[in-house]
Design a protein around this motif. Structure first.
Motif, PDB file in Angstrom:
ATOM      1  N   TYR A   1       0.849  -1.195   0.000  1.00 35.83           N
ATOM      2  CA  TYR A   1       0.000   0.000   0.000  1.00 35.83           C
ATOM      3  C   TYR A   1       0.879   1.238   0.000  1.00 35.83           C
ATOM      4  CZ  TYR A   1      -3.397   3.508   1.465  1.00 35.83           C
ATOM      5  OH  TYR A   1      -4.187   4.637   1.538  1.00 35.83           O
ATOM      6  N   GLN A   2       0.768   2.036  -1.053  1.00 36.24           N
ATOM      7  CA  GLN A   2       1.490   3.303  -1.174  1.00 36.24           C
ATOM      8  C   GLN A   2       2.966   3.174  -0.815  1.00 36.24           C
ATOM      9  OE1 GLN A   2      -0.662   6.255   1.093  1.00 36.24           O
ATOM     10  NE2 GLN A   2      -2.323   6.351  -0.395  1.00 36.24           N
ATOM     11  N   GLY A   3       3.608   2.172  -1.402  1.00 34.30           N
ATOM     12  CA  GLY A   3       5.039   1.991  -1.206  1.00 34.30           C
ATOM     13  C   GLY A   3       5.428   1.096  -0.051  1.00 34.30           C
ATOM     14  N   TYR A   4       4.471   0.782   0.838  1.00 39.05           N
ATOM     15  CA  TYR A   4       4.771  -0.110   1.950  1.00 39.05           C
ATOM     16  C   TYR A   4       4.648  -1.558   1.481  1.00 39.05           C
ATOM     17  CZ  TYR A   4       4.388   3.953   5.008  1.00 39.05           C
ATOM     18  OH  TYR A   4       4.577   5.169   5.607  1.00 39.05           O
ATOM     19  N   GLY A   5       5.635  -2.374   1.789  1.00 35.94           N
ATOM     20  CA  GLY A   5       5.623  -3.763   1.367  1.00 35.94           C
ATOM     21  C   GLY A   5       4.602  -4.580   2.126  1.00 35.94           C
ATOM     22  N   GLY A   6       4.141  -5.670   1.502  1.00 33.65           N
ATOM     23  CA  GLY A   6       3.195  -6.547   2.166  1.00 33.65           C
ATOM     24  C   GLY A   6       3.858  -7.324   3.299  1.00 33.65           C
ATOM     25  N   TYR A   7       3.046  -7.806   4.240  1.00 31.49           N
ATOM     26  CA  TYR A   7       3.585  -8.541   5.377  1.00 31.49           C
ATOM     27  C   TYR A   7       2.490  -9.403   5.990  1.00 31.49           C
ATOM     28  CZ  TYR A   7       1.098  -5.085   8.219  1.00 31.49           C
ATOM     29  OH  TYR A   7       0.121  -4.308   8.777  1.00 31.49           O
ATOM     30  N   LEU A   8       2.887 -10.336   6.837  1.00 29.28           N
ATOM     31  CA  LEU A   8       1.952 -11.175   7.575  1.00 29.28           C
ATOM     32  C   LEU A   8       1.642 -10.510   8.910  1.00 29.28           C
ATOM     33  CD1 LEU A   8       3.408 -14.744   6.887  1.00 29.28           C
ATOM     34  CD2 LEU A   8       1.311 -13.752   5.941  1.00 29.28           C
ATOM     35  N   HIS A   9       0.369 -10.228   9.113  1.00 27.55           N
ATOM     36  CA  HIS A   9      -0.090  -9.528  10.321  1.00 27.55           C
ATOM     37  C   HIS A   9      -0.693 -10.528  11.311  1.00 27.55           C
ATOM     38  CE1 HIS A   9      -2.165  -6.713  12.930  1.00 27.55           C
ATOM     39  NE2 HIS A   9      -3.298  -7.351  12.680  1.00 27.55           N
ATOM     40  N   PRO A  10      -0.132 -10.653  12.514  1.00 24.91           N
ATOM     41  CA  PRO A  10      -0.695 -11.579  13.511  1.00 24.91           C
ATOM     42  C   PRO A  10      -2.120 -11.183  13.902  1.00 24.91           C
ATOM     43  CG  PRO A  10       1.517 -10.874  14.130  1.00 24.91           C
ATOM     44  CD  PRO A  10       1.091  -9.990  12.996  1.00 24.91           C
ATOM     45  N   VAL A  11      -3.002 -12.164  13.953  1.00 30.02           N
ATOM     46  CA  VAL A  11      -4.403 -11.919  14.320  1.00 30.02           C
ATOM     47  C   VAL A  11      -4.501 -11.779  15.836  1.00 30.02           C
ATOM     48  CG1 VAL A  11      -6.707 -12.942  14.406  1.00 30.02           C
ATOM     49  CG2 VAL A  11      -5.359 -13.080  12.307  1.00 30.02           C
ATOM     50  N   LYS A  12      -5.071 -10.681  16.276  1.00 29.59           N
ATOM     51  CA  LYS A  12      -5.226 -10.437  17.714  1.00 29.59           C
ATOM     52  C   LYS A  12      -6.550 -10.979  18.248  1.00 29.59           C
ATOM     53  CE  LYS A  12      -1.372  -8.119  17.644  1.00 29.59           C
ATOM     54  NZ  LYS A  12      -0.140  -8.725  18.183  1.00 29.59           N
ATOM     55  N   ASP A  13      -7.579 -10.969  17.418  1.00 34.30           N
ATOM     56  CA  ASP A  13      -8.908 -11.399  17.846  1.00 34.30           C
ATOM     57  C   ASP A  13      -9.517 -12.246  16.733  1.00 34.30           C
ATOM     58  OD1 ASP A  13     -11.349 -11.721  19.049  1.00 34.30           O
ATOM     59  OD2 ASP A  13     -12.064  -9.695  18.622  1.00 34.30           O
ATOM     60  N   PHE A  14      -9.425 -13.560  16.856  1.00 31.98           N
ATOM     61  CA  PHE A  14      -9.927 -14.474  15.827  1.00 31.98           C
ATOM     62  C   PHE A  14     -11.454 -14.448  15.843  1.00 31.98           C
ATOM     63  CE2 PHE A  14     -10.764 -18.052  13.288  1.00 31.98           C
ATOM     64  CZ  PHE A  14      -9.597 -18.503  12.683  1.00 31.98           C
ATOM     65  N   ASP A  15     -12.041 -13.944  14.767  1.00 28.41           N
ATOM     66  CA  ASP A  15     -13.493 -13.757  14.693  1.00 28.41           C
ATOM     67  C   ASP A  15     -14.166 -15.052  14.263  1.00 28.41           C
ATOM     68  OD1 ASP A  15     -16.039 -12.684  14.534  1.00 28.41           O
ATOM     69  OD2 ASP A  15     -15.748 -11.915  12.503  1.00 28.41           O
ATOM     70  N   ALA A  16     -14.697 -15.798  15.224  1.00 27.74           N
ATOM     71  CA  ALA A  16     -15.353 -17.067  14.903  1.00 27.74           C
ATOM     72  C   ALA A  16     -16.434 -17.373  15.924  1.00 27.74           C
ATOM     73  CB  ALA A  16     -14.334 -18.200  14.862  1.00 27.74           C
ATOM     74  N   LYS A  17     -17.527 -17.950  15.447  1.00 27.71           N
ATOM     75  CA  LYS A  17     -18.615 -18.372  16.320  1.00 27.71           C
ATOM     76  C   LYS A  17     -18.326 -19.770  16.858  1.00 27.71           C
ATOM     77  CE  LYS A  17     -22.022 -15.936  13.452  1.00 27.71           C
ATOM     78  NZ  LYS A  17     -23.229 -16.097  12.608  1.00 27.71           N
TER      79      LYS A  17
END
Length: 276
Positions: A21-37
């Motif tokens: 995004y706008q020159g920033y490279g992609g990366y893996l972002h750790p999930v803080k709150d797994f949204d699941a029922k």
């Protein structure tokens, strides 16, 4: 190893790939709150959930397992089902395993989840290279996977799943959802000579998914049952639908253009907030 893939899977159970995004490279972002029922909150899809659970557990035990495609009508629980099952196993939540009568053999490898948006699928080969030799099982989750007739990026995915000279990593599975059964717009050639070729090309990608489960719009009674199950969680609302509420629920579904769990949930919200 790419810097943006530097992630500690011993501490991170799930992550999402964030694209450039706008020159920033992609990366893996750790999930803080797994949204699941929770699994026991689903109604009418016990068979589908059991297949998903058994396939995932077999995968973690080092046995045969398949890529999974959930396809069908919108709002019928495709992505919710996958997220619920993945959270169950990745976070070692055993609360629903007895009711689902899962296999009792021991799990061998811990599960980790990587979500990749469809628009970022070009990064998948690099992620596979990164995780191939790590001591974890990985499920790559892609929601709303579909390709238009003029989008040929599906060919790269087709080759990656089965067709490349390098085998797909044994510790990785792809779980995907789609509104289309075969993932591609079914635009067949008009001349008879090429119709079979067109059909074969359209089926080639979806056939890479050994498990394909369809999700359908609810019948009237199923729709009412889900609404009543949601009402039961609200202390200030009636637990059952009377004739007036049934008419309201059907009118609401008609306005929304479908009867599915998502619409049922929205109806309860509207009713609870006196917006109907």
């Amino acid at each position: 190893m790419p810097k943006y893939f530097s992630i500690d899977f011993a501490q991170t159970y799930a992550c999402v790939y964030r694209g450039q995004y706008q020159g920033y490279g992609g990366y893996l972002h750790p999930v803080k709150d797994f949204d699941a029922k929770p699994l026991d909150s689903f109604i009418g899809i016990d068979r589908e959930l059991k297949i998903l659970c058994q396939n995932t557990q077999s995968f973690m035990q080092g046995n045969d397992a398949s890529h999974v495609l959930l396809w069908g009508a919108r709002g019928c629980g495709k992505s919710s089902s996958i997220k619920a099952v993945l959270k169950l196993f990745a976070y070692a939540d055993s609360s629903c395993q007895e009711s689902l009568k899962l296999l009792e053999s021991p799990v061998l490898m811990p599960l980790r989840v990587i979500e990749i948006p469809k628009v970022e699928l070009q990064i998948l080969p690099f992620i596979l290279d990164f995780v191939r030799e790590l001591p974890y099982c990985f499920v790559v989750f892609c929601d709303e996977l579909a390709f238009s007739s003029d989008d040929e990026s599906y060919k790269a995915l087709k080759s990656l799943l089965s067709g490349s000279i390098e085998g797909f990593p044994k510790n990785v599975l792809l779980y995907a959802t789609s509104n289309m059964r075969h993932l591609l717009v079914e635009d067949y050639a008009q001349d008879t000579l090429h119709t079979i070729d067109s059909k074969d090309e359209i089926l080639a990608l979806s056939e890479r998914f050994g498990i394909s489960l369809g999700f359908y719009t609810l019948g009237t009674q199923e729709y009412f049952t889900i609404i009543e199950s949601l009402l039961a969680t609200k202390q200030d609302l009636p637990a059952q639908l009377d004739s007036t509420m049934r008419k309201m629920a059907l009118n609401f579904a008609t306005q929304k253009g479908s009867r599915n769990p998502r619409i049922a949930q929205e109806f309860v919200k509207f009713y609870h907030n006196s917006l109907l």
